[in-house]
Design a protein around this motif. Structure first.
Motif, PDB file in Angstrom:
ATOM      1  N   ALA A   1     -13.706 -21.747 -16.424  1.00  0.00           N
ATOM      2  CA  ALA A   1     -14.594 -21.528 -17.573  1.00  0.00           C
ATOM      3  C   ALA A   1     -14.582 -20.065 -18.003  1.00  0.00           C
ATOM      4  CB  ALA A   1     -16.013 -21.974 -17.230  1.00  0.00           C
ATOM      5  N   LEU A   2     -14.676 -19.136 -17.042  1.00  0.00           N
ATOM      6  CA  LEU A   2     -14.697 -17.714 -17.381  1.00  0.00           C
ATOM      7  C   LEU A   2     -13.340 -17.239 -17.892  1.00  0.00           C
ATOM      8  CD1 LEU A   2     -16.832 -16.311 -14.427  1.00  0.00           C
ATOM      9  CD2 LEU A   2     -17.526 -16.563 -16.819  1.00  0.00           C
ATOM     10  N   ALA A   3     -12.266 -17.738 -17.295  1.00  0.00           N
ATOM     11  CA  ALA A   3     -10.925 -17.353 -17.762  1.00  0.00           C
ATOM     12  C   ALA A   3     -10.708 -17.796 -19.204  1.00  0.00           C
ATOM     13  CB  ALA A   3      -9.861 -17.951 -16.857  1.00  0.00           C
ATOM     14  N   MET A   4     -11.190 -18.980 -19.546  1.00  0.00           N
ATOM     15  CA  MET A   4     -11.078 -19.451 -20.923  1.00  0.00           C
ATOM     16  C   MET A   4     -11.996 -18.645 -21.846  1.00  0.00           C
ATOM     17  SD  MET A   4      -8.818 -21.829 -20.792  1.00  0.00           S
ATOM     18  CE  MET A   4      -9.012 -22.758 -22.295  1.00  0.00           C
ATOM     19  N   LEU A   5     -13.187 -18.319 -21.353  1.00  0.00           N
ATOM     20  CA  LEU A   5     -14.142 -17.558 -22.163  1.00  0.00           C
ATOM     21  C   LEU A   5     -13.592 -16.183 -22.519  1.00  0.00           C
ATOM     22  CD1 LEU A   5     -17.022 -17.375 -23.361  1.00  0.00           C
ATOM     23  CD2 LEU A   5     -17.765 -16.458 -21.159  1.00  0.00           C
ATOM     24  N   PHE A   6     -12.930 -15.525 -21.569  1.00  0.00           N
ATOM     25  CA  PHE A   6     -12.359 -14.208 -21.828  1.00  0.00           C
ATOM     26  C   PHE A   6     -10.969 -14.299 -22.453  1.00  0.00           C
ATOM     27  CE2 PHE A   6     -14.979 -12.985 -17.900  1.00  0.00           C
ATOM     28  CZ  PHE A   6     -16.089 -12.707 -18.673  1.00  0.00           C
ATOM     29  N   GLY A   7     -10.207 -15.306 -22.043  1.00  0.00           N
ATOM     30  CA  GLY A   7      -8.816 -15.389 -22.471  1.00  0.00           C
ATOM     31  C   GLY A   7      -8.643 -15.831 -23.911  1.00  0.00           C
ATOM     32  N   ILE A   8      -9.494 -16.739 -24.401  1.00  0.00           N
ATOM     33  CA  ILE A   8      -9.336 -17.254 -25.764  1.00  0.00           C
ATOM     34  C   ILE A   8      -9.484 -16.150 -26.807  1.00  0.00           C
ATOM     35  CG2 ILE A   8     -10.363 -18.777 -27.491  1.00  0.00           C
ATOM     36  CD1 ILE A   8     -10.915 -20.776 -25.261  1.00  0.00           C
ATOM     37  N   PRO A   9     -10.585 -15.381 -26.813  1.00  0.00           N
ATOM     38  CA  PRO A   9     -10.676 -14.309 -27.829  1.00  0.00           C
ATOM     39  C   PRO A   9      -9.638 -13.216 -27.632  1.00  0.00           C
ATOM     40  CG  PRO A   9     -12.526 -14.210 -26.285  1.00  0.00           C
ATOM     41  CD  PRO A   9     -11.815 -15.487 -26.015  1.00  0.00           C
ATOM     42  N   ALA A  10      -9.276 -12.910 -26.385  1.00  0.00           N
ATOM     43  CA  ALA A  10      -8.267 -11.880 -26.153  1.00  0.00           C
ATOM     44  C   ALA A  10      -6.908 -12.320 -26.687  1.00  0.00           C
ATOM     45  CB  ALA A  10      -8.171 -11.568 -24.658  1.00  0.00           C
ATOM     46  N   ALA A  11      -6.521 -13.572 -26.431  1.00  0.00           N
ATOM     47  CA  ALA A  11      -5.246 -14.082 -26.936  1.00  0.00           C
ATOM     48  C   ALA A  11      -5.243 -14.153 -28.454  1.00  0.00           C
ATOM     49  CB  ALA A  11      -4.979 -15.465 -26.335  1.00  0.00           C
ATOM     50  N   TYR A  12      -6.371 -14.536 -29.039  1.00  0.00           N
ATOM     51  CA  TYR A  12      -6.458 -14.607 -30.493  1.00  0.00           C
ATOM     52  C   TYR A  12      -6.337 -13.210 -31.112  1.00  0.00           C
ATOM     53  CZ  TYR A  12      -8.316 -15.590 -35.143  1.00  0.00           C
ATOM     54  OH  TYR A  12      -8.487 -15.697 -36.506  1.00  0.00           O
ATOM     55  N   ALA A  13      -6.951 -12.232 -30.484  1.00  0.00           N
ATOM     56  CA  ALA A  13      -6.865 -10.861 -30.993  1.00  0.00           C
ATOM     57  C   ALA A  13      -5.435 -10.337 -30.938  1.00  0.00           C
ATOM     58  CB  ALA A  13      -7.803  -9.945 -30.201  1.00  0.00           C
ATOM     59  N   LEU A  14      -4.733 -10.598 -29.833  1.00  0.00           N
ATOM     60  CA  LEU A  14      -3.346 -10.157 -29.718  1.00  0.00           C
ATOM     61  C   LEU A  14      -2.439 -10.891 -30.698  1.00  0.00           C
ATOM     62  CD1 LEU A  14      -2.949  -9.877 -25.837  1.00  0.00           C
ATOM     63  CD2 LEU A  14      -3.056  -8.001 -27.480  1.00  0.00           C
ATOM     64  N   SER A  15      -2.804 -12.120 -31.054  1.00  0.00           N
ATOM     65  CA  SER A  15      -1.999 -12.899 -31.982  1.00  0.00           C
ATOM     66  C   SER A  15      -2.199 -12.502 -33.438  1.00  0.00           C
ATOM     67  CB  SER A  15      -2.321 -14.395 -31.814  1.00  0.00           C
ATOM     68  OG  SER A  15      -1.671 -15.186 -32.788  1.00  0.00           O
ATOM     69  N   ARG A  16      -3.424 -12.105 -33.789  1.00  0.00           N
ATOM     70  CA  ARG A  16      -3.746 -11.905 -35.197  1.00  0.00           C
ATOM     71  C   ARG A  16      -3.802 -10.433 -35.625  1.00  0.00           C
ATOM     72  NH1 ARG A  16      -2.232 -16.261 -35.723  1.00  0.00           N
ATOM     73  NH2 ARG A  16      -3.303 -18.083 -36.620  1.00  0.00           N
ATOM     74  N   TYR A  17      -4.187  -9.551 -34.736  1.00  0.00           N
ATOM     75  CA  TYR A  17      -4.424  -8.161 -35.134  1.00  0.00           C
ATOM     76  C   TYR A  17      -3.312  -7.260 -34.618  1.00  0.00           C
ATOM     77  CZ  TYR A  17      -9.016 -10.089 -36.096  1.00  0.00           C
ATOM     78  OH  TYR A  17     -10.043 -10.857 -36.571  1.00  0.00           O
ATOM     79  N   ARG A  18      -2.967  -6.269 -35.417  1.00  0.00           N
ATOM     80  CA  ARG A  18      -1.943  -5.291 -35.058  1.00  0.00           C
ATOM     81  C   ARG A  18      -2.593  -3.916 -34.924  1.00  0.00           C
ATOM     82  NH1 ARG A  18      -0.307  -9.266 -33.938  1.00  0.00           N
ATOM     83  NH2 ARG A  18       1.495 -10.440 -34.743  1.00  0.00           N
TER      84      ARG A  18
END
Length: 283
Positions: free
Chosen positions: A90-107
């Motif tokens: 649960a915690l890995a998903m909670l931290f990993g989802i926004p972090a992965a999205y940020a690396l995918s969308r923002y430069r």
């Protein structure tokens, strides 16, 4: 030579290839299933029947190993594994989802460095983190506690979640999010109502993989837990004593540890397969 004269030969070659392909798949399945089935039958045999040569499968069957294991305190160890694995996932998903999205969308300038350090944290040897974490947890009083072992597991599960989830977010067209912005949606609404539903197969696959990795993890659990706080994989070591190994309890514990993973994978296999294949294609 006409195509009609060649076609029977081609059909024969295709049929032979399909036969060899099917035999290879059957062989691979047998190589995977035979050890599992052998462990299951060992858990249902008496100690005498386990070492009888040649094996006599007509006698020596019993459920006593499961009864003995239920009275040995192993249930507490399974409960520890459930709590730790579920909380870590649960915690890995909670931290990993926004972090992965940020690396995918923002430069941004530090994007490459952050991505490198996340990968380095995932690839580093566990023994490299063991001593520093042990000293920190002793000072903070987190050793042999749920928060401590969960934090340890997050050191390798969160980077895994980020690196697997990032390709899923890359496959979502940014035009969809831009259209939502034009319609007046906020960034949180886009993330919650568009990005998360579209990446659901990937989220399920990452959750399953994270749960399985923490469920079967042994090294960190051996170092940071003891007594009633031991997880199920570590508790199996208690059945390996100087006087002899209790093979009945060892195999029974192995079956009980393996069973939730198999059931969990069967229930989520559709999302798992579609998620893993979707994340392999970008664009």
């Amino acid at each position: 030579m006409t195509s009609r004269q060649v076609s029977p030969q081609r059909r024969f070659q295709a049929g032979l290839w399909n036969l060899l392909h099917s035999l290879l798949l059957i062989l691979i399945c047998l190589l995977i299933l035979i050890p599992i089935l052998w462990m299951v039958q060992m858990s249902l045999r008496t100690e005498k029947a386990l070492f009888q040569m040649p094996p006599d499968f007509a006698h020596g069957w019993t459920f006593q190993n499961y009864v003995d294991l239920s009275t040995s305190g192993f249930g507490r160890n399974l409960t520890n594994s459930v709590i730790v694995s579920s909380a870590t996932t649960a915690l890995a998903m909670l931290f990993g989802i926004p972090a992965a999205y940020a690396l995918s969308r923002y430069r941004f300038k530090a994007e490459g460095a952050i991505a490198f350090w996340i990968l380095a944290a995932r690839l580093a040897l566990p023994i490299g983190f063991a001593l520093p974490l042990f000293n920190i947890f002793i000072r903070l009083g987190l050793n042999n506690q749920y928060p401590g072992i969960i934090l340890v597991y997050l050191t390798f599960s969160t980077p895994l979640a980020i690196w697997i989830l990032r390709p899923f977010f890359d496959t979502i067209p940014q035009e969809i999010e831009e259209s939502a912005i034009v319609d007046g949606a906020t960034q949180w609404q886009i993330f919650q109502r568009i990005v998360i539903p579209l990446s659901a197969p990937g989220l399920v696959s990452v959750g399953v993989l994270t749960f399985i990795m923490t469920w079967i993890e042994f090294f960190y659990a051996l170092l940071f837990t003891r007594g009633d706080m031991m997880t199920a994989p570590v508790a199996v070591v208690n059945f390996m004593q100087y006087a002899g190994w209790e093979w009945g309890k060892i195999t029974t514990a192995g079956v009980l540890i393996m069973l939730p993973v198999i059931l969990f994978s069967i229930v989520t296999h559709r999302y798992l397969i579609s998620g893993l294949t979707a994340g392999a294609i970008k664009g």
